[in-house]
Motif scaffolding. Structure first.
Motif, PDB file in Angstrom:
ATOM      1  N   PRO A   1       0.805  -1.228   0.000  1.00 50.90           N
ATOM      2  CA  PRO A   1       0.000   0.000   0.000  1.00 50.90           C
ATOM      3  C   PRO A   1       0.837   1.277   0.000  1.00 50.90           C
ATOM      4  O   PRO A   1       0.427   2.293  -0.565  1.00 50.90           O
ATOM      5  CB  PRO A   1      -0.810  -0.109   1.303  1.00 50.90           C
ATOM      6  CG  PRO A   1      -0.934  -1.566   1.541  1.00 50.90           C
ATOM      7  CD  PRO A   1       0.368  -2.149   1.070  1.00 50.90           C
ATOM      8  N   PHE A   2       2.018   1.224   0.621  1.00 54.34           N
ATOM      9  CA  PHE A   2       2.843   2.420   0.696  1.00 54.34           C
ATOM     10  C   PHE A   2       3.412   2.807  -0.670  1.00 54.34           C
ATOM     11  O   PHE A   2       3.849   3.936  -0.869  1.00 54.34           O
ATOM     12  CB  PHE A   2       3.982   2.213   1.707  1.00 54.34           C
ATOM     13  CG  PHE A   2       3.493   2.059   3.111  1.00 54.34           C
ATOM     14  CD1 PHE A   2       3.076   3.156   3.837  1.00 54.34           C
ATOM     15  CD2 PHE A   2       3.410   0.811   3.697  1.00 54.34           C
ATOM     16  CE1 PHE A   2       2.601   3.017   5.127  1.00 54.34           C
ATOM     17  CE2 PHE A   2       2.937   0.664   4.992  1.00 54.34           C
ATOM     18  CZ  PHE A   2       2.528   1.774   5.710  1.00 54.34           C
ATOM     19  N   THR A   3       3.418   1.856  -1.611  1.00 52.63           N
ATOM     20  CA  THR A   3       3.822   2.146  -2.987  1.00 52.63           C
ATOM     21  C   THR A   3       2.606   2.347  -3.879  1.00 52.63           C
ATOM     22  O   THR A   3       2.534   3.291  -4.664  1.00 52.63           O
ATOM     23  CB  THR A   3       4.682   0.993  -3.543  1.00 52.63           C
ATOM     24  OG1 THR A   3       5.799   0.782  -2.691  1.00 52.63           O
ATOM     25  CG2 THR A   3       5.178   1.321  -4.943  1.00 52.63           C
TER      26      THR A   3
ATOM     27  N   LEU B   1      -6.135 -15.985  -8.429  1.00 53.04           N
ATOM     28  CA  LEU B   1      -7.314 -15.438  -7.761  1.00 53.04           C
ATOM     29  C   LEU B   1      -7.128 -13.953  -7.454  1.00 53.04           C
ATOM     30  O   LEU B   1      -8.066 -13.163  -7.562  1.00 53.04           O
ATOM     31  CB  LEU B   1      -7.592 -16.203  -6.466  1.00 53.04           C
ATOM     32  CG  LEU B   1      -8.300 -17.548  -6.588  1.00 53.04           C
ATOM     33  CD1 LEU B   1      -8.480 -18.167  -5.208  1.00 53.04           C
ATOM     34  CD2 LEU B   1      -9.643 -17.407  -7.278  1.00 53.04           C
ATOM     35  N   LEU B   2      -5.902 -13.588  -7.086  1.00 49.74           N
ATOM     36  CA  LEU B   2      -5.633 -12.185  -6.787  1.00 49.74           C
ATOM     37  C   LEU B   2      -5.797 -11.331  -8.044  1.00 49.74           C
ATOM     38  O   LEU B   2      -6.356 -10.228  -7.993  1.00 49.74           O
ATOM     39  CB  LEU B   2      -4.218 -12.037  -6.219  1.00 49.74           C
ATOM     40  CG  LEU B   2      -3.925 -10.774  -5.409  1.00 49.74           C
ATOM     41  CD1 LEU B   2      -4.852 -10.673  -4.211  1.00 49.74           C
ATOM     42  CD2 LEU B   2      -2.474 -10.784  -4.936  1.00 49.74           C
ATOM     43  N   ALA B   3      -5.320 -11.846  -9.173  1.00 56.64           N
ATOM     44  CA  ALA B   3      -5.487 -11.126 -10.438  1.00 56.64           C
ATOM     45  C   ALA B   3      -6.967 -11.042 -10.809  1.00 56.64           C
ATOM     46  O   ALA B   3      -7.427 -10.026 -11.341  1.00 56.64           O
ATOM     47  CB  ALA B   3      -4.700 -11.827 -11.550  1.00 56.64           C
ATOM     48  N   HIS B   4      -7.715 -12.101 -10.522  1.00 56.88           N
ATOM     49  CA  HIS B   4      -9.168 -12.075 -10.758  1.00 56.88           C
ATOM     50  C   HIS B   4      -9.819 -10.949  -9.949  1.00 56.88           C
ATOM     51  O   HIS B   4     -10.664 -10.201 -10.462  1.00 56.88           O
ATOM     52  CB  HIS B   4      -9.786 -13.421 -10.369  1.00 56.88           C
ATOM     53  CG  HIS B   4     -11.281 -13.394 -10.257  1.00 56.88           C
ATOM     54  ND1 HIS B   4     -12.108 -13.425 -11.351  1.00 56.88           N
ATOM     55  CD2 HIS B   4     -12.090 -13.295  -9.160  1.00 56.88           C
ATOM     56  CE1 HIS B   4     -13.372 -13.364 -10.949  1.00 56.88           C
ATOM     57  NE2 HIS B   4     -13.392 -13.285  -9.629  1.00 56.88           N
ATOM     58  N   CYS B   5      -9.412 -10.806  -8.696  1.00 58.36           N
ATOM     59  CA  CYS B   5     -10.005  -9.790  -7.823  1.00 58.36           C
ATOM     60  C   CYS B   5      -9.632  -8.375  -8.248  1.00 58.36           C
ATOM     61  O   CYS B   5     -10.326  -7.413  -7.878  1.00 58.36           O
ATOM     62  CB  CYS B   5      -9.573 -10.029  -6.375  1.00 58.36           C
ATOM     63  SG  CYS B   5     -10.302 -11.523  -5.660  1.00 58.36           S
ATOM     64  N   GLN B   6      -8.557  -8.231  -9.021  1.00 59.95           N
ATOM     65  CA  GLN B   6      -8.192  -6.905  -9.507  1.00 59.95           C
ATOM     66  C   GLN B   6      -9.290  -6.312 -10.386  1.00 59.95           C
ATOM     67  O   GLN B   6      -9.399  -5.086 -10.493  1.00 59.95           O
ATOM     68  CB  GLN B   6      -6.884  -6.969 -10.302  1.00 59.95           C
ATOM     69  CG  GLN B   6      -5.640  -6.994  -9.431  1.00 59.95           C
ATOM     70  CD  GLN B   6      -4.395  -6.811 -10.275  1.00 59.95           C
ATOM     71  OE1 GLN B   6      -4.101  -7.610 -11.154  1.00 59.95           O
ATOM     72  NE2 GLN B   6      -3.662  -5.757 -10.013  1.00 59.95           N
ATOM     73  N   GLY B   7     -10.091  -7.177 -11.011  1.00 59.87           N
ATOM     74  CA  GLY B   7     -11.188  -6.692 -11.831  1.00 59.87           C
ATOM     75  C   GLY B   7     -12.449  -6.404 -11.032  1.00 59.87           C
ATOM     76  O   GLY B   7     -13.420  -5.897 -11.575  1.00 59.87           O
TER      77      GLY B   7
ATOM     78  N   VAL C   1      -7.747  -1.046  -6.441  1.00 63.62           N
ATOM     79  CA  VAL C   1      -6.375  -1.457  -6.165  1.00 63.62           C
ATOM     80  C   VAL C   1      -5.945  -1.075  -4.745  1.00 63.62           C
ATOM     81  O   VAL C   1      -5.206  -1.814  -4.092  1.00 63.62           O
ATOM     82  CB  VAL C   1      -5.409  -0.854  -7.224  1.00 63.62           C
ATOM     83  CG1 VAL C   1      -5.338   0.666  -7.127  1.00 63.62           C
ATOM     84  CG2 VAL C   1      -4.020  -1.473  -7.103  1.00 63.62           C
ATOM     85  N   ASN C   2      -6.414   0.060  -4.239  1.00 59.46           N
ATOM     86  CA  ASN C   2      -6.041   0.468  -2.879  1.00 59.46           C
ATOM     87  C   ASN C   2      -6.617  -0.489  -1.841  1.00 59.46           C
ATOM     88  O   ASN C   2      -5.924  -0.914  -0.914  1.00 59.46           O
ATOM     89  CB  ASN C   2      -6.532   1.890  -2.597  1.00 59.46           C
ATOM     90  CG  ASN C   2      -5.778   2.933  -3.396  1.00 59.46           C
ATOM     91  OD1 ASN C   2      -4.736   2.650  -3.971  1.00 59.46           O
ATOM     92  ND2 ASN C   2      -6.300   4.143  -3.447  1.00 59.46           N
ATOM     93  N   LEU C   3      -7.901  -0.830  -1.996  1.00 57.40           N
ATOM     94  CA  LEU C   3      -8.522  -1.786  -1.082  1.00 57.40           C
ATOM     95  C   LEU C   3      -7.838  -3.141  -1.177  1.00 57.40           C
ATOM     96  O   LEU C   3      -7.588  -3.808  -0.164  1.00 57.40           O
ATOM     97  CB  LEU C   3     -10.012  -1.917  -1.401  1.00 57.40           C
ATOM     98  CG  LEU C   3     -10.787  -3.010  -0.659  1.00 57.40           C
ATOM     99  CD1 LEU C   3     -10.719  -2.802   0.841  1.00 57.40           C
ATOM    100  CD2 LEU C   3     -12.237  -3.055  -1.131  1.00 57.40           C
ATOM    101  N   SER C   4      -7.502  -3.560  -2.403  1.00 59.80           N
ATOM    102  CA  SER C   4      -6.867  -4.860  -2.612  1.00 59.80           C
ATOM    103  C   SER C   4      -5.548  -4.973  -1.855  1.00 59.80           C
ATOM    104  O   SER C   4      -5.263  -5.990  -1.220  1.00 59.80           O
ATOM    105  CB  SER C   4      -6.635  -5.086  -4.108  1.00 59.80           C
ATOM    106  OG  SER C   4      -6.008  -6.323  -4.337  1.00 59.80           O
ATOM    107  N   THR C   5      -4.739  -3.920  -1.900  1.00 58.24           N
ATOM    108  CA  THR C   5      -3.448  -3.977  -1.220  1.00 58.24           C
ATOM    109  C   THR C   5      -3.611  -3.976   0.298  1.00 58.24           C
ATOM    110  O   THR C   5      -2.797  -4.563   1.011  1.00 58.24           O
ATOM    111  CB  THR C   5      -2.546  -2.800  -1.634  1.00 58.24           C
ATOM    112  OG1 THR C   5      -3.226  -1.564  -1.384  1.00 58.24           O
ATOM    113  CG2 THR C   5      -2.176  -2.885  -3.107  1.00 58.24           C
ATOM    114  N   ILE C   6      -4.660  -3.331   0.796  1.00 59.80           N
ATOM    115  CA  ILE C   6      -4.920  -3.356   2.235  1.00 59.80           C
ATOM    116  C   ILE C   6      -5.333  -4.763   2.673  1.00 59.80           C
ATOM    117  O   ILE C   6      -4.879  -5.273   3.703  1.00 59.80           O
ATOM    118  CB  ILE C   6      -6.007  -2.335   2.620  1.00 59.80           C
ATOM    119  CG1 ILE C   6      -5.483  -0.907   2.423  1.00 59.80           C
ATOM    120  CG2 ILE C   6      -6.441  -2.519   4.070  1.00 59.80           C
ATOM    121  CD1 ILE C   6      -4.298  -0.543   3.291  1.00 59.80           C
ATOM    122  N   VAL C   7      -6.174  -5.421   1.866  1.00 58.02           N
ATOM    123  CA  VAL C   7      -6.585  -6.785   2.184  1.00 58.02           C
ATOM    124  C   VAL C   7      -5.370  -7.713   2.213  1.00 58.02           C
ATOM    125  O   VAL C   7      -5.293  -8.647   3.024  1.00 58.02           O
ATOM    126  CB  VAL C   7      -7.632  -7.288   1.172  1.00 58.02           C
ATOM    127  CG1 VAL C   7      -7.987  -8.757   1.425  1.00 58.02           C
ATOM    128  CG2 VAL C   7      -8.903  -6.444   1.252  1.00 58.02           C
TER     129      VAL C   7
END
Length: 301
Positions: free
Chosen positions: A106-108, A231-237, A241-247
């Motif tokens: 997230p910091f990046t 699965l992570l790439a699937h969730c990118q759609g 992206v900010n929420l994804s990195t926090i998860v």
């Protein structure tokens, strides 16, 4: 805003990402069991994933443009940097520290996504993200005593997070057009080339000597490359992206739970408190994004 590409941040997609994170959290176990050097281990992780990814991706490969193939191979090189540095970090620091520091994406991602994707950072998001980060540090602070010998490994793991953030940022918009399996399959060629060249120079390319040597490599290929990252790439759609990195910051939490369930390592009160705080932070960030998405959905086109 293009509603067809709007990420809904639904609870089910956050749960799917948590499943992905659960598979990714097994990486340290398999790397530790591997008889090959760290970068070679990463090379075979990518190589052995191809036969599993191809049946999922081949129907959609015709959609790729030359430009997107180039971009995906570049993303694969960033993922290779993450894999190599993360694997190397286990030789110098603890699995818990490596899991924490390599997930500080997230910091990046958050500052860069603000400029690239115009994803605004609200005060409530920063509060939730701050709670999550505090929880992770409390969790790991209850288990690890930092020493000078850990610093190099910690640095490697943190640098791995920067490379992984690059992979996420490059593939984020491509997920609007391509299946996650296509992204992982094609980017794998960039990863394989980068890891193979790096392994040849630093460690010398090596092959597993016995059948038993293949099991940790297959574990990495299936649990991380095929299931976790796919699965992570699937969730990118589906998820911002900010929420994804926090998860993704839940990975050290899940790694600690594995240690409790598999190796009977007791969780201290401090670690339990850290787990609860992390979950509160992720829930806070997720709720903020879902409210924003519902508000946008009600707005006229």
């Amino acid at each position: 805003m293009n509603k067809s590409n709007q990420r809904t941040n639904d609870t089910k997609d956050v749960l799917i990402e948590l499943v992905a994170i659960a598979f990714l959290a097994t990486g340290g176990i398999f790397v530790k069991f591997s008889s090959l050097p760290p970068i070679n281990t990463g090379f075979y992780r990518v190589l052995l994933a191809f036969p599993f990814l191809f049946p999922l991706a081949y129907k959609y490969l015709y959609q790729l443009t030359k430009k997107d193939i180039t971009i995906l191979c570049l993303a694969g090189i960033f993922l290779a940097g993450d894999i190599a540095l993360w694997n190397l970090s286990f030789s110098y620091t603890s699995v818990a520290n490596a899991n924490l520091l390599t997930n500080l994406t997230p910091f990046t991602v958050i500052p860069i996504s603000y400029f690239l994707f115009k994803e605004k950072i609200s005060p409530s998001f920063l509060v939730g993200a701050g709670i999550t980060v505090i929880g992770v540090f409390i969790l790991l602070g209850g288990k690890n005593n930092p020493s000078p010998s850990n610093y190099f490994g910690d640095l490697l793991a943190f640098c791995a997070s920067i490379f992984y953030a690059g992979f996420l940022l490059i593939t984020y918009r491509l997920r609007d057009r391509y299946q996650s399996s296509v992204i992982m399959f094609v980017s794998g060629f960039g990863s394989l080339l980068a890891l193979g060249a790096t392994a040849a120079v630093i460690e010398g390319l090596q092959a597993p000597k016995e059948w038993m040597d293949l099991f940790p490599l297959l574990g990495l290929a299936i649990c991380l490359q095929v299931i976790g990252h796919n699965l992570l790439a699937h969730c990118q759609g589906k998820i911002n992206v900010n929420l994804s990195t926090i998860v993704c910051l839940c990975q050290p939490v899940i790694a600690s739970i594995y240690a409790f369930l598999i190796f009977s390592e007791n969780l201290s009160l401090k670690e339990i408190a850290g787990i609860i705080i992390v979950m509160m932070g992720v829930y806070s960030v997720k709720s903020q994004y879902q409210k924003k998405t519902k508000k946008l959905a009600k707005e006229p086109s």
